[in-house]
Design a protein around this motif. Structure first.
Motif, PDB file in Angstrom:
ATOM      1  N   ILE A  27      34.652  26.092  38.536  1.00  0.00           N
ATOM      2  CA  ILE A  27      34.574  27.571  39.285  1.00  0.00           C
ATOM      3  C   ILE A  27      35.119  28.665  38.609  1.00  0.00           C
ATOM      4  N   LEU A  28      36.399  28.610  37.927  1.00  0.00           N
ATOM      5  CA  LEU A  28      37.135  29.523  37.477  1.00  0.00           C
ATOM      6  C   LEU A  28      36.596  29.676  35.797  1.00  0.00           C
ATOM      7  N   GLU A  29      36.264  28.311  35.058  1.00  0.00           N
ATOM      8  CA  GLU A  29      35.669  28.506  33.948  1.00  0.00           C
ATOM      9  C   GLU A  29      34.300  29.380  33.730  1.00  0.00           C
ATOM     10  N   ILE A  30      33.713  28.962  34.626  1.00  0.00           N
ATOM     11  CA  ILE A  30      32.285  29.660  34.455  1.00  0.00           C
ATOM     12  C   ILE A  30      32.229  31.156  34.793  1.00  0.00           C
ATOM     13  N   GLN A  31      33.347  31.753  35.613  1.00  0.00           N
ATOM     14  CA  GLN A  31      33.648  33.139  35.592  1.00  0.00           C
ATOM     15  C   GLN A  31      34.457  33.688  34.485  1.00  0.00           C
ATOM     16  N   ARG A  32      34.920  32.813  33.600  1.00  0.00           N
ATOM     17  CA  ARG A  32      35.844  33.442  32.605  1.00  0.00           C
ATOM     18  C   ARG A  32      37.236  33.796  33.077  1.00  0.00           C
ATOM     19  N   ILE A  33      37.680  33.288  34.169  1.00  0.00           N
ATOM     20  CA  ILE A  33      38.924  33.525  34.573  1.00  0.00           C
ATOM     21  C   ILE A  33      39.648  32.558  33.715  1.00  0.00           C
ATOM     22  N   LYS A  34      40.174  33.251  32.880  1.00  0.00           N
ATOM     23  CA  LYS A  34      40.790  32.144  31.933  1.00  0.00           C
ATOM     24  C   LYS A  34      42.240  32.286  31.597  1.00  0.00           C
ATOM     25  N   ASP A  35      43.189  32.953  32.612  1.00  0.00           N
ATOM     26  CA  ASP A  35      44.581  32.892  32.652  1.00  0.00           C
ATOM     27  C   ASP A  35      45.044  33.322  33.940  1.00  0.00           C
ATOM     28  N   VAL A  36      46.053  33.254  34.605  1.00  0.00           N
ATOM     29  CA  VAL A  36      46.739  33.433  35.801  1.00  0.00           C
ATOM     30  C   VAL A  36      46.657  35.052  36.063  1.00  0.00           C
ATOM     31  N   ARG A  37      46.813  35.773  34.973  1.00  0.00           N
ATOM     32  CA  ARG A  37      46.767  37.171  35.260  1.00  0.00           C
ATOM     33  C   ARG A  37      45.455  37.708  35.482  1.00  0.00           C
ATOM     34  N   ILE A  38      44.495  37.105  35.137  1.00  0.00           N
ATOM     35  CA  ILE A  38      43.121  37.473  35.573  1.00  0.00           C
ATOM     36  C   ILE A  38      42.805  36.894  37.062  1.00  0.00           C
ATOM     37  N   LEU A  39      43.173  35.559  37.136  1.00  0.00           N
ATOM     38  CA  LEU A  39      43.020  34.984  38.455  1.00  0.00           C
ATOM     39  C   LEU A  39      43.571  35.593  39.721  1.00  0.00           C
ATOM     40  N   LEU A  40      44.840  36.217  39.467  1.00  0.00           N
ATOM     41  CA  LEU A  40      45.627  36.928  40.483  1.00  0.00           C
ATOM     42  C   LEU A  40      44.906  38.274  40.863  1.00  0.00           C
ATOM     43  N   GLN A  41      44.021  38.677  39.967  1.00  0.00           N
ATOM     44  CA  GLN A  41      43.463  40.066  40.039  1.00  0.00           C
ATOM     45  C   GLN A  41      42.358  39.848  40.610  1.00  0.00           C
ATOM     46  N   VAL A  42      41.636  38.811  40.755  1.00  0.00           N
ATOM     47  CA  VAL A  42      40.222  38.588  41.470  1.00  0.00           C
ATOM     48  C   VAL A  42      40.242  38.347  42.916  1.00  0.00           C
ATOM     49  N   PRO A  43      39.570  39.274  43.792  1.00  0.00           N
ATOM     50  CA  PRO A  43      39.811  39.283  45.068  1.00  0.00           C
ATOM     51  C   PRO A  43      39.159  38.028  45.992  1.00  0.00           C
ATOM     52  N   ASP A  44      38.189  37.671  45.315  1.00  0.00           N
ATOM     53  CA  ASP A  44      37.259  36.441  45.855  1.00  0.00           C
ATOM     54  C   ASP A  44      36.774  35.815  44.785  1.00  0.00           C
ATOM     55  N   VAL A  45      37.538  34.223  44.405  1.00  0.00           N
ATOM     56  CA  VAL A  45      36.957  33.589  43.414  1.00  0.00           C
ATOM     57  C   VAL A  45      35.654  32.962  43.744  1.00  0.00           C
ATOM     58  N   PHE A  46      35.073  32.790  45.107  1.00  0.00           N
ATOM     59  CA  PHE A  46      33.751  32.427  45.416  1.00  0.00           C
ATOM     60  C   PHE A  46      32.592  33.275  45.505  1.00  0.00           C
ATOM     61  N   ILE A  47      32.975  34.589  45.402  1.00  0.00           N
ATOM     62  CA  ILE A  47      31.845  35.701  45.610  1.00  0.00           C
ATOM     63  C   ILE A  47      30.639  35.362  44.665  1.00  0.00           C
ATOM     64  N   PHE A  48      30.817  34.931  43.311  1.00  0.00           N
ATOM     65  CA  PHE A  48      29.815  34.668  42.454  1.00  0.00           C
ATOM     66  C   PHE A  48      28.606  33.396  42.975  1.00  0.00           C
ATOM     67  N   LEU A  49      29.184  32.777  44.045  1.00  0.00           N
ATOM     68  CA  LEU A  49      28.063  31.574  44.336  1.00  0.00           C
ATOM     69  C   LEU A  49      27.105  32.265  45.398  1.00  0.00           C
ATOM     70  N   GLN A  50      27.170  33.391  45.438  1.00  0.00           N
ATOM     71  CA  GLN A  50      25.935  34.334  46.347  1.00  0.00           C
ATOM     72  C   GLN A  50      24.924  34.649  45.194  1.00  0.00           C
ATOM     73  N   ILE A  51      25.153  34.199  43.911  1.00  0.00           N
ATOM     74  CA  ILE A  51      24.410  34.813  43.186  1.00  0.00           C
ATOM     75  C   ILE A  51      23.119  33.632  43.020  1.00  0.00           C
ATOM     76  N   ASN A  52      21.915  33.938  42.894  1.00  0.00           N
ATOM     77  CA  ASN A  52      20.682  33.010  42.768  1.00  0.00           C
ATOM     78  C   ASN A  52      20.489  33.011  41.184  1.00  0.00           C
TER      79      ASN A  52
END
Length: 131
Positions: free
Chosen positions: A38-63
């Motif tokens: 889930i993190l890799e497909i979004q290119r959330i590649k480190d803690v700094r980016i991860l902590l700035q993403v408000p919802d790591v699951f929102i991309f799953l709404q994309i068809n």
């Protein structure tokens, strides 16, 4: 101290230096395979980016065919073809993120970094996420 916090404690000091494959491998080992994907497909590649993403699951709404297989692994598919994130996966990632936030908030003296941690409320506190 919660279970995940106890497991991660020896690594929390160094995790901020992990990036790309090292970060994904760490997440895979301590959180889970699907959670790492889930993190890799979004290119959330480190803690700094991860902590700035408000919802790591929102991309799953994309068809998109690019994420269909991951959605099938990470979610339940309802009869009306809605995707709902599996509770274990949702809980694992949210607990991991919260553990990181607590650690960095408690150790940070940089005011800008601390203020960026206030996105905790952005993670929805619903019983499930519809994708």
């Amino acid at each position: 101290m919660a279970g995940m916090e106890r497991e991660l404690l020896p690594f929390l000091e160094n995790i901020s230096s992990y990036s790309d494959d090292v970060f994904y491998a760490f997440v895979k080992e301590f959180v889970g395979d699907v959670e790492s994907e889930i993190l890799e497909i979004q290119r959330i590649k480190d803690v700094r980016i991860l902590l700035q993403v408000p919802d790591v699951f929102i991309f799953l709404q994309i068809n998109s065919k690019d994420i269909l297989k991951l959605k099938e692994r990470a979610c339940f598919v309802t009869n009306d073809l809605q995707y709902i994130v599996r509770p274990g996966i949702k809980s694992n990632l949210e607990q991991f993120i919260e553990t990181l936030r607590k650690y960095y908030k408690s150790t940070s003296t940089n005011e800008n970094f601390v203020s960026s941690q206030t996105t905790t409320n952005a993670i929805k506190e619903t019983t499930h996420s519809i994708c």
